[in-house]
Motif scaffolding. Sequence first.
Motif, PDB file in Angstrom:
ATOM      1  N   ILE A 138       8.839  -0.638 -13.035  1.00  0.00           N
ATOM      2  CA  ILE A 138       9.609   0.261 -12.666  1.00  0.00           C
ATOM      3  C   ILE A 138      10.196   1.221 -13.554  1.00  0.00           C
ATOM      4  O   ILE A 138      10.505   2.650 -13.087  1.00  0.00           O
ATOM      5  CB  ILE A 138      10.803  -0.654 -11.771  1.00  0.00           C
ATOM      6  CG1 ILE A 138      11.393   0.505 -10.758  1.00  0.00           C
ATOM      7  CG2 ILE A 138      11.938  -0.810 -12.638  1.00  0.00           C
ATOM      8  CD1 ILE A 138      12.632  -0.152  -9.848  1.00  0.00           C
ATOM      9  N   GLY A 139      10.032   0.963 -14.496  1.00  0.00           N
ATOM     10  CA  GLY A 139      10.415   2.078 -15.655  1.00  0.00           C
ATOM     11  C   GLY A 139       9.620   3.109 -15.930  1.00  0.00           C
ATOM     12  O   GLY A 139       9.657   4.073 -16.443  1.00  0.00           O
ATOM     13  N   ARG A 140       8.179   3.174 -14.989  1.00  0.00           N
ATOM     14  CA  ARG A 140       7.513   4.096 -15.135  1.00  0.00           C
ATOM     15  C   ARG A 140       7.827   5.243 -14.010  1.00  0.00           C
ATOM     16  O   ARG A 140       7.297   6.412 -14.450  1.00  0.00           O
ATOM     17  CB  ARG A 140       6.054   4.049 -14.663  1.00  0.00           C
ATOM     18  CG  ARG A 140       5.426   2.769 -15.266  1.00  0.00           C
ATOM     19  CD  ARG A 140       3.861   2.695 -15.386  1.00  0.00           C
ATOM     20  NE  ARG A 140       3.182   2.771 -14.195  1.00  0.00           N
ATOM     21  CZ  ARG A 140       2.971   1.750 -13.445  1.00  0.00           C
ATOM     22  NH1 ARG A 140       2.776   0.326 -13.944  1.00  0.00           N
ATOM     23  NH2 ARG A 140       2.466   1.888 -12.354  1.00  0.00           N
TER      24      ARG A 140
ATOM     25  N   PRO B  63       7.210  -4.560  -4.360  1.00  0.00           N
ATOM     26  CA  PRO B  63       5.800  -4.438  -4.615  1.00  0.00           C
ATOM     27  C   PRO B  63       5.687  -3.812  -6.115  1.00  0.00           C
ATOM     28  O   PRO B  63       6.295  -2.590  -6.164  1.00  0.00           O
ATOM     29  CB  PRO B  63       5.185  -3.583  -3.420  1.00  0.00           C
ATOM     30  CG  PRO B  63       6.168  -3.671  -2.302  1.00  0.00           C
ATOM     31  CD  PRO B  63       7.520  -4.236  -2.990  1.00  0.00           C
ATOM     32  N   GLU B  64       4.988  -4.073  -7.126  1.00  0.00           N
ATOM     33  CA  GLU B  64       4.830  -3.584  -8.170  1.00  0.00           C
ATOM     34  C   GLU B  64       4.230  -2.130  -8.135  1.00  0.00           C
ATOM     35  O   GLU B  64       4.275  -1.274  -8.829  1.00  0.00           O
ATOM     36  CB  GLU B  64       3.962  -4.505  -9.370  1.00  0.00           C
ATOM     37  CG  GLU B  64       4.159  -3.799 -10.461  1.00  0.00           C
ATOM     38  CD  GLU B  64       3.612  -4.948 -11.564  1.00  0.00           C
ATOM     39  OE1 GLU B  64       3.356  -4.708 -12.799  1.00  0.00           O
ATOM     40  OE2 GLU B  64       3.456  -5.963 -11.086  1.00  0.00           O
ATOM     41  N   GLU B  65       3.318  -1.879  -6.955  1.00  0.00           N
ATOM     42  CA  GLU B  65       2.668  -0.638  -6.615  1.00  0.00           C
ATOM     43  C   GLU B  65       3.726   0.258  -6.460  1.00  0.00           C
ATOM     44  O   GLU B  65       3.149   1.728  -6.620  1.00  0.00           O
ATOM     45  CB  GLU B  65       2.054  -0.926  -5.489  1.00  0.00           C
ATOM     46  CG  GLU B  65       0.589  -1.718  -5.512  1.00  0.00           C
ATOM     47  CD  GLU B  65       0.788  -3.325  -5.513  1.00  0.00           C
ATOM     48  OE1 GLU B  65      -0.036  -4.216  -5.652  1.00  0.00           O
ATOM     49  OE2 GLU B  65       2.140  -3.704  -5.464  1.00  0.00           O
ATOM     50  N   LEU B  66       4.856   0.255  -6.090  1.00  0.00           N
ATOM     51  CA  LEU B  66       5.821   1.258  -5.985  1.00  0.00           C
ATOM     52  C   LEU B  66       5.940   1.927  -7.189  1.00  0.00           C
ATOM     53  O   LEU B  66       6.548   3.269  -7.172  1.00  0.00           O
ATOM     54  CB  LEU B  66       7.353   0.459  -5.571  1.00  0.00           C
ATOM     55  CG  LEU B  66       7.249   0.350  -4.203  1.00  0.00           C
ATOM     56  CD1 LEU B  66       8.903  -0.103  -3.819  1.00  0.00           C
ATOM     57  CD2 LEU B  66       6.868   1.412  -3.057  1.00  0.00           C
ATOM     58  N   ALA B  67       5.731   1.438  -8.406  1.00  0.00           N
ATOM     59  CA  ALA B  67       5.738   2.334  -9.609  1.00  0.00           C
ATOM     60  C   ALA B  67       4.622   3.298  -9.855  1.00  0.00           C
ATOM     61  O   ALA B  67       4.821   4.093 -10.751  1.00  0.00           O
ATOM     62  CB  ALA B  67       5.429   1.077 -10.939  1.00  0.00           C
ATOM     63  N   ASN B  68       3.739   3.386  -8.874  1.00  0.00           N
ATOM     64  CA  ASN B  68       2.565   4.255  -8.952  1.00  0.00           C
ATOM     65  C   ASN B  68       3.181   5.630  -8.308  1.00  0.00           C
ATOM     66  O   ASN B  68       2.579   6.657  -8.387  1.00  0.00           O
ATOM     67  CB  ASN B  68       1.381   3.988  -8.160  1.00  0.00           C
ATOM     68  CG  ASN B  68       0.763   2.810  -8.640  1.00  0.00           C
ATOM     69  OD1 ASN B  68       0.626   2.391  -9.809  1.00  0.00           O
ATOM     70  ND2 ASN B  68       0.163   1.967  -7.762  1.00  0.00           N
ATOM     71  N   LEU B  69       4.305   5.715  -7.816  1.00  0.00           N
ATOM     72  CA  LEU B  69       4.992   6.779  -6.804  1.00  0.00           C
ATOM     73  C   LEU B  69       5.819   7.600  -8.130  1.00  0.00           C
ATOM     74  O   LEU B  69       6.929   7.751  -8.062  1.00  0.00           O
ATOM     75  CB  LEU B  69       5.860   6.344  -5.772  1.00  0.00           C
ATOM     76  CG  LEU B  69       5.491   5.503  -4.761  1.00  0.00           C
ATOM     77  CD1 LEU B  69       6.314   4.975  -3.711  1.00  0.00           C
ATOM     78  CD2 LEU B  69       3.877   6.010  -4.335  1.00  0.00           C
ATOM     79  N   SER B  70       5.072   8.449  -8.893  1.00  0.00           N
ATOM     80  CA  SER B  70       5.380   9.032 -10.092  1.00  0.00           C
ATOM     81  C   SER B  70       6.643  10.015  -9.759  1.00  0.00           C
ATOM     82  O   SER B  70       7.390  10.229 -10.807  1.00  0.00           O
ATOM     83  CB  SER B  70       4.312   9.424 -10.966  1.00  0.00           C
ATOM     84  OG  SER B  70       3.382  10.311 -10.134  1.00  0.00           O
TER      85      SER B  70
ATOM     86  N   CYS C 150       0.688  -1.292   0.211  1.00  0.00           N
ATOM     87  CA  CYS C 150       0.099  -0.069  -0.192  1.00  0.00           C
ATOM     88  C   CYS C 150       0.809   1.329  -0.034  1.00  0.00           C
ATOM     89  O   CYS C 150       0.191   2.397  -0.309  1.00  0.00           O
ATOM     90  CB  CYS C 150      -0.977   0.043   1.221  1.00  0.00           C
ATOM     91  SG  CYS C 150      -0.096  -0.182   2.860  1.00  0.00           S
ATOM     92  N   ILE C 151       2.192   1.254  -0.081  1.00  0.00           N
ATOM     93  CA  ILE C 151       3.017   2.303  -0.086  1.00  0.00           C
ATOM     94  C   ILE C 151       2.835   2.914  -1.217  1.00  0.00           C
ATOM     95  O   ILE C 151       3.004   4.236  -1.533  1.00  0.00           O
ATOM     96  CB  ILE C 151       4.355   2.054   0.066  1.00  0.00           C
ATOM     97  CG1 ILE C 151       4.676   1.583   1.897  1.00  0.00           C
ATOM     98  CG2 ILE C 151       5.395   3.174  -0.014  1.00  0.00           C
ATOM     99  CD1 ILE C 151       6.078   1.224   2.149  1.00  0.00           C
ATOM    100  N   GLY C 152       2.313   1.962  -2.382  1.00  0.00           N
ATOM    101  CA  GLY C 152       2.225   2.782  -3.650  1.00  0.00           C
ATOM    102  C   GLY C 152       1.076   3.633  -3.904  1.00  0.00           C
ATOM    103  O   GLY C 152       0.764   4.331  -4.701  1.00  0.00           O
TER     104      GLY C 152
END
Length: 445
Positions: free
Chosen positions: A278-280, A251-258, A198-200
């Motif tokens: 992670i490339g995002r 967590p793949e959700e870390l990629a949401n931290l734009s 949920c950190i993402g």
Amino acid sequence: MKFNVSSNWIPPFKLNYIEISSCQVGPEFPAWLRDQNELRYVAMWNAGIKGSIPDWFWKLELVLEMLDLRFNQITDIWNNTPYLSIVDMSNNSLYGSIPGSFGSLTALKFLRLSRNNLSGEIFPTLQNCTSIENLDVGDNWFSGDISPWIGETMQSLLVLNLRSNLFTGVIPRQLCNLSHLHLLDLAENNLSGSIPRCIGNISGFSSIVNDRRYEAQLWVVAKRRELFYDDNLFLVNGVNLASNNLSGDIPEELANLSRLGTLNLSVNHLTGTIPPAIGRLQWLETLDLSRNQFSGMIPPSMVSMTSLNHLNLSYNNLSGKIPSAYQFQTFIDPSIYEGNKGLCGPPLPTKCKDNDNDEPSNPPGSGNNDNEDDEDGDQMLWFYLSMGPGFVVGFWGVCGTLIVKKSWRRIYFQFIEDMKEKVMVFFSLKLARLRRSLNMKETQA
């Protein structure tokens, strides 16, 4: 510089605000403050003050809002001063635990106690300090679990620095409720378990800050060195969970931290592959995943991380060919990839096998295709032939119109004249303000 006055000196004035920085006031706490019973802001940092704060200072019953005594050698903290909103006692010689009366500081917004010798559990004492925006207690000896109620009661928290202590247990999922958080540093503790997915969802790592906010100062560890942020701390977005006992995958959700600028997960027990998502993270400048147990290939999507200027993937179980396009052309230090026996290709000396080479055998522009060379030559010929007519049409299309149309000519030159006046007024005002600022500094000196 030394602020040298007699210990018996009684100032013929009453102060509301005092700020003395990098000026020798100590070693004793200045006795001439004994009669200053109207103080609201006290800042004496790097002033050479040693020992404890005298009792008479607390008996003044000040309506004190700010206490900034960083970079001294003070050994105790303070008594009950309920109106404090800013407390900075970092880089001192404080020891022992935080007094229980500290919980009465319900207006506290900025608390910096980093780089001392404080110990014990800190969170039970701070449970009533629900307005805190900056909590910096790094580089101490605090212990115990990170209390879940932080994410439930400290909803205004922007900066949370608990690095280099003795905290144990897991990272509580309740921290994900801190929607304004933009700097999280839990490095160099004894935390275990997995990274909460949920950190993402923490929006503070994805939002743009349009206004300058006061968040005090902070030492941030990035790019293998400590960086000191003062006025621009509000622009720093980072997550540092290095040197713990964390396990599981990224967590793949870390990629949401734009808007994330720094991500450090090094020296843990993380496994799995580096998620392609992670490339995002297009704003990421520092990525350190070293000394874990990651496997698989380096995701090709990482070549599009154009802001990345510090990368460390060393001592994992990565394999395959090291990407060589775009941003990865700048990562020519072999130490970035060392300790991964399965990696191959520059800058490592290990050459890749044919099946590891994903690049086309006859890339465009390699000079092996005569038809491509002929096509390039024809294109360049037409390019040069079109330059002459293009220049003529462009030049006379603008200048010819001004020559023929008198009204347009007047409008054009009037516009140039107006712009010249605006530029001259702008620089005149800037120069006048600069001179006034310099004169004020000379007067204060």
